[in-house]
Scaffold this active site. Structure first.
Site, mmCIF file in Angstrom:
data_model
loop_
_atom_site.group_PDB
_atom_site.id
_atom_site.type_symbol
_atom_site.label_atom_id
_atom_site.label_comp_id
_atom_site.label_asym_id
_atom_site.label_seq_id
_atom_site.Cartn_x
_atom_site.Cartn_y
_atom_site.Cartn_z
ATOM 1 N N THR A 41 46.891 56.370 42.306
ATOM 2 C CA THR A 41 48.323 56.310 42.023
ATOM 3 C C THR A 41 48.666 55.053 41.224
ATOM 4 O O THR A 41 49.459 55.099 40.281
ATOM 5 C CB THR A 41 49.133 56.353 43.332
ATOM 6 O OG1 THR A 41 48.812 57.563 44.025
ATOM 7 C CG2 THR A 41 50.625 56.281 43.074
ATOM 8 N N GLU A 49 53.750 52.764 32.865
ATOM 9 C CA GLU A 49 54.344 51.489 32.439
ATOM 10 C C GLU A 49 53.833 51.092 31.055
ATOM 11 O O GLU A 49 54.606 50.675 30.189
ATOM 12 C CB GLU A 49 54.000 50.373 33.437
ATOM 13 C CG GLU A 49 54.870 50.329 34.642
ATOM 14 C CD GLU A 49 54.768 48.999 35.338
ATOM 15 O OE1 GLU A 49 55.573 48.089 35.023
ATOM 16 O OE2 GLU A 49 53.878 48.850 36.195
ATOM 17 N N HIS A 75 53.618 61.123 42.994
ATOM 18 C CA HIS A 75 52.260 61.471 42.545
ATOM 19 C C HIS A 75 51.921 62.739 43.307
ATOM 20 O O HIS A 75 51.583 62.682 44.486
ATOM 21 C CB HIS A 75 51.280 60.337 42.845
ATOM 22 C CG HIS A 75 49.945 60.521 42.213
ATOM 23 N ND1 HIS A 75 48.952 59.587 42.337
ATOM 24 C CD2 HIS A 75 49.424 61.514 41.449
ATOM 25 C CE1 HIS A 75 47.872 59.996 41.685
ATOM 26 N NE2 HIS A 75 48.151 61.168 41.135
#
Length: 140
Positions: A41, A49, A75
């Protein structure tokens, strides 16, 4: 800075390698050692990002960067080593120096994660000066 207008902004793709899996991501954390070897994750979030960072670079002035200030992501599906993942980011809001993105990540089989990510535009010199000041305060 010429801030981008809200809307679709950027997409990046990468192939999942063994170093991106849960057991490999944090060898100092023994709880991860015997987990299934699927995309971690933390890597998925970091990849989303990174996609936002890359999307914003053309709009920043020299000495500016962006830092993450909020991550709210799901996720929902595992991705094995060897499969490609694609992150897509859409700028949904610009409020001063705060940029809000809708982000999603898919692998070759479908959606694996999505959510909201905020980034703030910073002046690197001022930011690092505040960090140094904080270090000095913590040392006393």
């Amino acid at each position: 800075m010429s801030t981008p207008a809200p809307g679709p902004l950027h997409r990046e793709t990468m192939r999942v390698e063994a170093r991106h899996t849960v057991p490999a991501i944090a060898p100092d954390w023994p709880g991860f050692a015997d987990m299934p070897p699927v995309l971690a994750t933390a890597i998925m979030v970091g990849f989303m990002e990174q996609t936002c960072i890359t999307a914003l670079r053309p709009y920043l002035q020299a000495g500016q960067h962006t830092v993450g200030t909020r991550v709210d992501m799901s996720h929902v599906a595992a991705t094995p080593v060897g499969m490609r993942i694609t992150a897509e980011v859409e700028l949904t809001s610009v409020q001063g120096r705060t940029l809000t993105f809708r982000v999603s990540c898919h692998d070759d089989a479908g959606l694996i994660g999505e959510g909201i990510h905020n980034r703030a535009i910073i002046d690197v010199e001022r930011f690092l000066a505040r960090v140094a000041s904080k270090q000095g305060e913590a040392a006393t």
